[in-house]
Design an enzyme around this catalytic site. Structure first.
Site, short mmCIF file in Angstrom:
data_model
loop_
_atom_site.label_atom_id
_atom_site.label_comp_id
_atom_site.label_asym_id
_atom_site.label_seq_id
_atom_site.Cartn_x
_atom_site.Cartn_y
_atom_site.Cartn_z
N TYR A 1 -1.16 -0.51 10.15
CA TYR A 1 -1.46 -0.75 8.79
C TYR A 1 -0.32 -0.37 7.85
O TYR A 1 0.28 -1.36 7.32
CB TYR A 1 -2.69 -0.32 8.28
CG TYR A 1 -2.88 -0.66 6.85
CD1 TYR A 1 -3.33 -2.11 6.18
CD2 TYR A 1 -2.78 0.31 5.86
CE1 TYR A 1 -3.56 -2.19 4.82
CE2 TYR A 1 -3.22 0.11 4.46
CZ TYR A 1 -3.37 -1.05 4.16
OH TYR A 1 -3.63 -1.34 2.62
N SER B 1 0.73 -1.06 -0.01
CA SER B 1 -0.02 0.04 0.02
C SER B 1 0.77 1.30 -0.09
O SER B 1 1.97 1.33 0.47
CB SER B 1 -0.73 0.20 1.22
OG SER B 1 -1.50 1.17 1.46
P1 NAP Z 1 -11.27 -5.67 0.26
O1 NAP Z 1 -12.33 -5.13 -0.86
O2 NAP Z 1 -11.58 -5.53 1.64
O3 NAP Z 1 -11.16 -7.15 -0.05
C1 NAP Z 1 -10.44 -8.04 0.95
C2 NAP Z 1 -10.47 -9.35 0.59
O4 NAP Z 1 -9.37 -10.06 1.30
C3 NAP Z 1 -11.74 -10.24 0.32
O5 NAP Z 1 -11.65 -11.12 -0.68
C4 NAP Z 1 -11.38 -10.82 1.71
O6 NAP Z 1 -12.30 -12.19 1.99
C5 NAP Z 1 -10.05 -11.28 1.87
N1 NAP Z 1 -9.53 -11.32 3.27
C6 NAP Z 1 -9.78 -10.38 4.20
N2 NAP Z 1 -9.27 -10.78 5.21
C7 NAP Z 1 -8.85 -12.00 5.13
C8 NAP Z 1 -8.12 -13.21 5.77
N3 NAP Z 1 -7.92 -13.10 6.96
N4 NAP Z 1 -7.72 -14.27 5.15
C9 NAP Z 1 -8.21 -14.23 3.89
N5 NAP Z 1 -8.63 -13.44 3.15
C10 NAP Z 1 -9.06 -12.30 3.76
O7 NAP Z 1 -9.78 -5.15 0.07
P2 NAP Z 1 -8.92 -4.49 -1.25
O8 NAP Z 1 -9.17 -2.94 -0.93
O9 NAP Z 1 -9.49 -5.34 -2.23
O10 NAP Z 1 -7.49 -4.92 -0.81
C11 NAP Z 1 -6.61 -5.82 -1.24
C12 NAP Z 1 -5.05 -5.51 -0.95
O11 NAP Z 1 -4.92 -4.10 -1.57
C13 NAP Z 1 -5.12 -5.46 0.59
O12 NAP Z 1 -3.72 -6.24 0.92
C14 NAP Z 1 -5.08 -4.08 0.77
O13 NAP Z 1 -4.19 -3.75 1.79
C15 NAP Z 1 -4.41 -3.41 -0.46
N6 NAP Z 1 -4.70 -2.04 -0.58
C16 NAP Z 1 -5.85 -1.44 -1.01
C17 NAP Z 1 -6.06 -0.33 -1.19
C18 NAP Z 1 -7.45 0.43 -1.17
O14 NAP Z 1 -7.81 1.68 -1.19
N7 NAP Z 1 -8.59 -0.33 -1.59
C19 NAP Z 1 -4.99 0.51 -1.07
C20 NAP Z 1 -3.73 0.29 -0.90
C21 NAP Z 1 -3.62 -1.21 -0.61
P3 NAP Z 1 -14.11 -12.05 2.08
O15 NAP Z 1 -14.74 -11.21 0.74
O16 NAP Z 1 -14.10 -13.54 2.08
O17 NAP Z 1 -14.22 -11.35 3.18
#
Ligand code: NAP
Length: 248
Positions: free
Chosen positions: A157, A143
């Site tokens: 985080y 991130s």
């Molecule tokens: P998201 O929409 O909240 O989706 C999270 C995903 O991770 C879902 O598939 C969820 O499964 C799964 N998950 C959550 N806890 C878990 C666990 N303990 N074990 C296995 N799977 C788990 O998140 P996202 O925004 O796509 O984020 C994906 C990655 O990008 C993360 O590493 C996040 O830190 C990074 N990121 C995101 C952003 C942003 O602004 N969105 C920015 C920078 C970095 P379920 O659906 O079954 O709950």
């Protein structure tokens, strides 16, 4: 990696992971996605990929449980081709707020999922690839918080993602001669449900003004970078942290 192997994408049921699974499958990879709590979303995505002629399957796995992370690769569906790529995408922030208010349980959970889960799963993959004398590709999803620090929001985080980036750089050097590439993508604020889970669904719109491009990213824009790093087009790229953050 060439397109004959399986890519395992943790947290592939929605958000950046789901966009990555769609694009990887469209690029010819077999994909296995994991989910934590939402089987219906994961199964619907698998069905979409199969309907489009791709190979896909899904597994329930809480990668924050060390035993689950360590045994996950033993559970890969046998009908899929051998594992060639791993995308450590599953990640959580915990509730938004100042560090002084963060609970010990939140700190533990964020470190377990984002850092320990990533490390244990990667360790299992590289042990297999090294034992088989095969290369492989790891893409860790970091991130932009790792370099900005996320003050007042979730510095724990940010620290967990900084650990992921250091892990990426060191492991890439350690494994380069084994034919294993390790890179990270560092997304900026992206339109997914992670913000609602953290307690502020409108956060992307609130922070848009401080993003040089003046808008949040879309999950498919992050997926493009991940799938490129998985591909042979990135054959000379290892130890990189690619910012996909609209200039942040
Ligand atoms: P998201 O929409 O909240 O989706 C999270 C995903 O991770 C879902 O598939 C969820 O499964 C799964 N998950 C959550 N806890 C878990 C666990 N303990 N074990 C296995 N799977 C788990 O998140 P996202 O925004 O796509 O984020 C994906 C990655 O990008 C993360 O590493 C996040 O830190 C990074 N990121 C995101 C952003 C942003 O602004 N969105 C920015 C920078 C970095 P379920 O659906 O079954 O709950």
């Amino acid at each position: 990696m060439n397109e004959t192997g399986t890519v395992l994408i943790t947290g592939g049921s929605r958000g950046i992971g789901a966009a990555t699974a769609r694009l990887a499958a469209a690029s010819g990879h077999a994909v296995c996605i994991t989910y934590a709590t939402q089987p219906a979303a994961a199964e619907a995505l698998v069905a979409q990929i199969r309907a489009a002629g791709g190979q896909a399957d899904c597994l329930q796995a809480d990668v924050g449980d060390p035993d689950v992370a360590e045994s996950l690769l033993d559970r890969l569906p046998p009908a899929l081709p051998p594992l060639r790529g791993l995308v450590n995408n599953a990640g959580i922030t915990g509730p938004l707020g100042g560090f002084a208010q963060a609970t010990r349980a939140t700190l533990q959970q964020v470190l377990d999922v984002n850092v320990l889960g990533t490390m244990l799963l990667t360790q299992q993959a590289v042990r297999r690839w090294c034992a088989a004398g095969q290369g492989g590709v790891v893409v860790n999803v970091s991130s932009i918080a790792a370099t900005l620090g996320a003050p007042g929001e979730y510095v724990h985080y940010a620290a967990s993602k900084a650990a992921v980036e250091a892990f990426t750089v060191g492991l890439a050097k350690e494994l380069a001669e084994e034919g294993i590439r390790v890179n990270a993508v560092s997304p900026g604020t992206t339109l997914t449900e992670i913000h609602a889970t953290a307690g502020e669904p409108g956060r992307p719109q609130r922070v848009a003004a401080r993003i040089p491009m003046r808008r949040p990213g879309e999950a498919p824009e992050i997926a493009e970078a991940i799938v490129w790093l998985l591909s042979d087009k990135a054959s000379y790229v290892t130890g990189s942290v690619l910012k996909v953050a609209g200039g942040l």
